[in-house]
Enzyme design. Sequence first.
Site, mmCIF file in Angstrom:
data_model
loop_
_atom_site.group_PDB
_atom_site.id
_atom_site.type_symbol
_atom_site.label_atom_id
_atom_site.label_comp_id
_atom_site.label_asym_id
_atom_site.label_seq_id
_atom_site.Cartn_x
_atom_site.Cartn_y
_atom_site.Cartn_z
ATOM 1 N N GLU A 234 37.153 49.754 32.229
ATOM 2 C CA GLU A 234 37.525 48.424 32.703
ATOM 3 C C GLU A 234 36.283 47.552 32.848
ATOM 4 O OE1 GLU A 234 39.739 48.680 36.333
ATOM 5 O OE2 GLU A 234 39.283 46.622 36.924
ATOM 6 N N ASP A 236 35.530 44.033 34.457
ATOM 7 C CA ASP A 236 36.012 42.886 35.227
ATOM 8 C C ASP A 236 35.098 41.693 34.984
ATOM 9 O OD1 ASP A 236 38.031 44.411 36.330
ATOM 10 O OD2 ASP A 236 36.761 45.098 37.977
ATOM 11 N N GLU A 239 36.709 38.321 39.196
ATOM 12 C CA GLU A 239 37.633 38.576 40.306
ATOM 13 C C GLU A 239 37.220 37.583 41.370
ATOM 14 O OE1 GLU A 239 39.246 42.761 40.830
ATOM 15 O OE2 GLU A 239 37.087 43.044 40.720
ATOM 16 N N HIS A 250 33.111 48.846 34.932
ATOM 17 C CA HIS A 250 33.557 50.158 35.445
ATOM 18 C C HIS A 250 33.699 51.118 34.262
ATOM 19 C CE1 HIS A 250 35.408 48.838 39.441
ATOM 20 N NE2 HIS A 250 35.475 47.698 38.801
#
Length: 464
Positions: A234, A236, A239, A250
């Site tokens: 993942e 990101d 956010e 991640h």
Amino acid sequence: MYKQLHFITFIVLSTCILNIVWSQKAGKLNPEVHPTMSWETCGIDGNCTTNQGQVVIDANWRWVHSEQGTNCYTGNTWNPTFCPDDKTCAQNCYLEGAQYQSVYGVTTHEDSIRLNFVTQSQGKNIGSRLFLMENETNYQMFYVLGQEFSFDVDVSKLDCGLNGALYFVSMDSDGGTSRFPTNEAGAKFGTGYCDAQCPRDLKFISGEGNVDGWVPSSNNPNTGVGGHGSCCSEMDIWEANKMASAFTPHPCDVVGQNMCSGDTCGGTASSNRYGGECDPDGCDFNPYRMGNKTFYGPGLDIDTNSVITVVTQFLTSDDTPTGTLTSINRLYIQKGEIVSQSQSTIEGVEGNKVNDQFCMKQKEVFGDPDSFTKHGGMQQMGKALQNGMVLVMSLWDDYFADMLWLDSSYPVNGTTTQPGVLRGPCSTTSGVPADVESKYPDAYVIYSNIKVGPIGSTYKNLKK
Ligand SMILES: *[C@@H]1O[C@H](CO)[C@@H](O)[C@H](O)[C@H]1NC(C)=O
Ligand SMILES: *[C@@H]1O[C@H](CO)[C@@H](O)[C@H](O)[C@H]1NC(C)=O
Ligand SMILES: *[C@@H]1O[C@H](CO)[C@@H](O)[C@H](O)[C@H]1NC(C)=O
Ligand SMILES: *[C@@H]1O[C@H](CO)[C@@H](O)[C@H](O)[C@H]1NC(C)=O
């Protein structure tokens, strides 16, 4: 000390569609009509071409029913007749088409998408999670290694406790139908979600129900935790709400979607957070947490009262899309001005870019376990970017930690003089889902103007 940076998993904890479930066959009671959304591919000299795409809502938000239309899942429990076990459940249940605007509060217009927070129809829907598609049956794969990705975002209506998230995950482009033929619904119905928390609240994973071992949630009438989780890498990109923001890679040991079992999944839903194949914390860059409290927010350098262009660059060792990922850089464009990411002012942690050195130092100084390096750091994240990832756009509130890890002090009992504890200006009593849902039902996020291309290409023609 636990630092739980990422609670994408809990989007679903906040799904409050009454009497709605979903499954692995394609339902035919409501037609599935994907809202259209365009985006651009840019060339080296800043010439961009438009792609006509479409979006699909995640299967976890859908009504799941038997052939005759009986719920396979109601509230937070499975119907034992249709779903006595994982495999039978997938055979018996159908995922239904979605009414995007009236039920889920999702609308698109040309190159933009708006996600409303609370939508009241027959039931009450909280937030949503959508994927960008290439066509009716396949997600759009993005290859951003050695490239840059940019988009515009309006976070002005997102208060403390809300999270408008735009990110990449290593889902199968077909939603899993070719690897798992018992999944007949596929990407057309938003199947195959995975992320680095190895979420266990998914009702179907890898062509099976998640019935065995399902424990209904104690604090949410619509969700539960099953015996399986769905892991994958993942990235990101974003956010955020109007008070704080972060970007966070991640990595996972296995790049693509991979089913895990029970607490060995790790992540937020498992007793052993660090016991799985993915890095649940990631290596985050949040300007406030990195010491600059006046950079991002209403009326600040990056002014969250107006639209922000967010540019993220994935630099490699040899400046090609096949090199090793070495650095993730961030810049913003607002009112025609290019603004660099703020520099860290934390003693012992330097710079304004995410790289292996930054991550190791940050974990050390903040006293956090270094699960990022353990799961392969930048190089492993780069492998996922190179393989192609699916773009996710969501809006959620946090039934697990009230989003305090993003916008407040976390852990709540941490000393605020300890570097890393302060992440944003929100109160430690903010972000409780019941409060957020009653105080800000009209909240929404708008994502638009998505562009991908070589480094520098997406804003080359910026008119000052
Ligand atoms: C940009 O222009 C170059 C040459 O003018 C061309 O080769 C390339 O395909 C163009 N790229 C896009 C995305 O339009
Ligand atoms: C949809 O896109 C996939 C992946 O590029 C492709 O294999 C498939 O043929 C496309 N389907 C249609 C109907 O265009
Ligand atoms: C925060 O960042 C801005 C923009 O880079 C800079 O002008 C300002 O001095 C920084 N403030 C602190 C306290 O570092
Ligand atoms: C903070 O609270 C957590 C969870 O209740 C606990 O495990 C931890 O020991 C506490 N830390 C401090 C410094 O009190």
